[in-house]
Design a protein around this motif. Structure first.
Motif, PDB file in Angstrom:
ATOM      1  N   PHE A  42       0.845  -1.202   0.000  1.00 17.09           N
ATOM      2  CA  PHE A  42       0.000   0.000   0.000  1.00 17.09           C
ATOM      3  C   PHE A  42       0.877   1.246   0.000  1.00 17.09           C
ATOM      4  N   PRO A  43       0.500   2.251  -0.793  1.00 21.81           N
ATOM      5  CA  PRO A  43      -0.523   2.270  -1.845  1.00 21.81           C
ATOM      6  C   PRO A  43       0.170   2.027  -3.181  1.00 21.81           C
ATOM      7  N   ASP A  44       0.153   0.827  -3.642  1.00 22.86           N
ATOM      8  CA  ASP A  44       0.959   0.453  -4.795  1.00 22.86           C
ATOM      9  C   ASP A  44       0.109  -0.281  -5.828  1.00 22.86           C
ATOM     10  N   LEU A  45       0.786  -0.874  -6.806  1.00 22.31           N
ATOM     11  CA  LEU A  45       0.180  -1.653  -7.882  1.00 22.31           C
ATOM     12  C   LEU A  45       1.216  -2.683  -8.322  1.00 22.31           C
ATOM     13  N   TRP A  46       0.865  -3.494  -9.309  1.00 23.62           N
ATOM     14  CA  TRP A  46       1.883  -4.357  -9.930  1.00 23.62           C
ATOM     15  C   TRP A  46       3.083  -3.511 -10.354  1.00 23.62           C
ATOM     16  N   ALA A 174     -10.045  12.746  -2.208  1.00 24.48           N
ATOM     17  CA  ALA A 174     -10.112  14.150  -2.621  1.00 24.48           C
ATOM     18  C   ALA A 174      -8.726  14.770  -2.788  1.00 24.48           C
ATOM     19  N   ASN A 175      -7.690  14.046  -2.354  1.00 23.80           N
ATOM     20  CA  ASN A 175      -6.325  14.596  -2.396  1.00 23.80           C
ATOM     21  C   ASN A 175      -5.333  13.528  -2.863  1.00 23.80           C
ATOM     22  N   LEU A 176      -5.666  12.818  -3.942  1.00 25.90           N
ATOM     23  CA  LEU A 176      -4.860  11.674  -4.366  1.00 25.90           C
ATOM     24  C   LEU A 176      -3.422  12.058  -4.705  1.00 25.90           C
ATOM     25  N   ALA A 177      -3.252  13.104  -5.515  1.00 27.80           N
ATOM     26  CA  ALA A 177      -1.893  13.482  -5.916  1.00 27.80           C
ATOM     27  C   ALA A 177      -1.052  13.842  -4.692  1.00 27.80           C
ATOM     28  N   LEU A 178      -1.624  14.609  -3.788  1.00 29.21           N
ATOM     29  CA  LEU A 178      -0.914  14.979  -2.570  1.00 29.21           C
ATOM     30  C   LEU A 178      -0.560  13.743  -1.757  1.00 29.21           C
ATOM     31  N   PHE A 179      -1.506  12.803  -1.647  1.00 24.51           N
ATOM     32  CA  PHE A 179      -1.294  11.595  -0.850  1.00 24.51           C
ATOM     33  C   PHE A 179      -0.128  10.778  -1.401  1.00 24.51           C
ATOM     34  N   PHE A 180      -0.086  10.606  -2.724  1.00 27.65           N
ATOM     35  CA  PHE A 180       1.013   9.840  -3.315  1.00 27.65           C
ATOM     36  C   PHE A 180       2.349  10.569  -3.159  1.00 27.65           C
TER      37      PHE A 180
END
Length: 329
Positions: A42-46, A174-180
Motif C-alpha cells: 500500500f498504496p501500490d500496484l503491480w 479528494a487529495n490523491l496526488a498529494l497523498f502519493f
C-alpha cells in the motif's frame, strides 16, 4: 518490457476459482521457467515491481505480478471482510492453479510482505522460498490488538489509526496526488506522518511536499489506477480483528515451515522496519537471511532497484533455485 512503459508488459486478466477476477502481469521466458510471484503493498500496484521484472525474466524466471484485491484492474469488493488475509491467500493459490504452477518463490513488499508470510502459513506446500521486503515477518498473535492499541504501543504505526477510519477514504480520494507525493518519498526528518494524527493533518493541509520519488508520468499512472477510489486499498487496514479470528480458528502456527528459506531485505532508513523487529522474526524462521540496504528508505524497489534485483537473484541461486535447478517444478 520497458520500465518506463507500463503497456510494454504482458497484461492478463482472469476469473479465479474463488470467483474473483484478477489483473496480473505474466512474463514467461520459456514453458519450464520457475515462477516468482510478486505481491505489492500500500498504496501500490503491480507497477511497483516494474524495475525488477525484466532483470528476473532475463535470468530465466517467470514473473507473475498481480494487482492485489482492490487495486488497479483487479476486483474491488466494498465490504472489508473480503480482504481478510486468508481470502487473499486463497486467491493467490487459485491464481497459481490457473497458471499451472504448483510451487512458487513468493516475494512481497509492505502489505505484500505480510500477505506473503501468511501465504506460507495458509498454503505451506505452495512456497519454494519466501522474500519479504520492508516489513519483517510477524507470527499470528495470541490475542487481538486493535489498531489503536498498536499505535499506543508502537507510535510509528500511528498512521494506521487514520487509514483504519472511515474519514480517510473520502479525504484521501479528494487529495490523491498529494497523498502519493507524501508517501512515495525518501525518509525526510522535516516531514513526519507516521504518528497518530500526523498523516490526516498533512492530507488535509493541501500542501504537496517536494521530494517525491515518482516522476510526473509515474504519478499519473498511479492516479489513473485509483479512479475507483480507496475503499479496496484501505480495507487491508480494517481487517485486524477478522484476521485474528481466522488465524485463531485455524490454529495457524507461529513458525514458518522449518525448511523454508526466507530472505528479509529492508532499508536502514525505513522507520517502519526497525532492526529490533527483524531480529524478533528470527525466533520464528529456521532459515533466515537478512540483508539491510544502507541509506535506503521504505520503497526499496524504487530507491535501489538494481540492488534489490541482484540480491534476490544471488539468494535464489545460492539456494539452487535458479532456472536449471527448478525446471522440473
Amino acid at each position: 518490457m520497458d520500465a518506463v512503459d507500463p503497456d510494454s508488459f504482458n497484461h492478463c486478466q482472469a476469473r479465479l476459482s474463488t470467483g474473483r477476477t484478477y489483473h496480473y502481469i505474466d512474463q514467461r521466458p520459456r514453458p519450464d521457467a520457475p515462477t516468482l510471484l510478486c505481491l505489492h503493498g500500500f498504496p501500490d500496484l503491480w507497477y511497483g515491481w516494474r524495475h525488477q521484472i525484466h532483470p528476473w525474466v532475463a535470468r530465466g524466471y517467470r514473473v507473475v505480478v498481480p494487482d492485489m484485491l482492490g487495486y488497479g484492474k483487479t476486483d474491488m469488493p466494498l465490504e472489508a471482510s473480503a480482504y481478510s488475509t486468508k481470502r487473499l491467500c486463497d486467491d493467490l493459490a487459485a491464481l497459481l492453479d490457473l497458471l499451472g504452477v504448483h510451487k512458487a518463490v513468493v516475494i512481497g513488499h509492505d502489505w505484500g510482505s505480510f500477505t506473503a508470510g501468511r501465504f506460507a502459513l495458509w498454503h505451506p506446500d505452495r512456497v519454494l522460498a519466501l522474500a519479504i521486503l520492508s516489513v519483517p515477518y510477524t507470527p499470528p498473535s495470541g490475542h487481538h490488538m486493535s489498531v489503536h492499541e498498536m499505535a499506543q504501543r508502537y507510535p510509528s504505526f500511528g498512521y494506521q489509526v487514520y487509514l483504519d477510519s472511515d474519514d480517510s477514504t473520502i479525504e484521501i480520494e479528494a487529495n490523491l496526488a498529494l497523498f502519493f507525493r507524501l508517501l512515495f518519498r525518501k525518509p525526510d526528518r522535516n516531514i513526519s506522518w507516521a504518528r497518530t494524527g500526523e498523516l490526516q493533518q498533512l492530507v488535509l493541509s493541501g500542501r504537496e511536499p517536494d521530494g517525491c520519488i515518482l516522476n510526473d508520468k509515474e504519478l499519473s499512472y498511479y492516479i489513473s489506477n485509483y479512479q475507483r477510489g480507496m475503499t479496496g486499498p484501505l480495507s487491508y487496514y480494517r481487517t485486524t480483528e477478522l484476521r485474528f479470528q481466522e488465524e485463531k480458528a485455524a490454529f495457524l502456527p507461529s513458525n514458518l515451515r522449518v525448511d523454508l528459506p526466507v530472505l528479509c531485505l529492508f532499508g536502514t532508513d525505513d522507520a517502519t522496519c526497525p532492526p529490533v523487529a527483524v531480529q524478533n522474526s528470527k525466533k520464528f524462521i529456521g532459515r533466515l537471511k537478512v540483508v539491510p540496504l544502507s541509506d535506503v528508505g521504505h520503497w526499496v524497489m524504487l530507491e535501489a532497484p538494481q540492488a534489490v534485483s541482484e540480491v534476490i537473484l544471488q539468494w535464489l541461486e545460492s539456494l539452487d533455485l535458479g532456472p536449471r535447478a527448478t525446471a522440473h517444478l
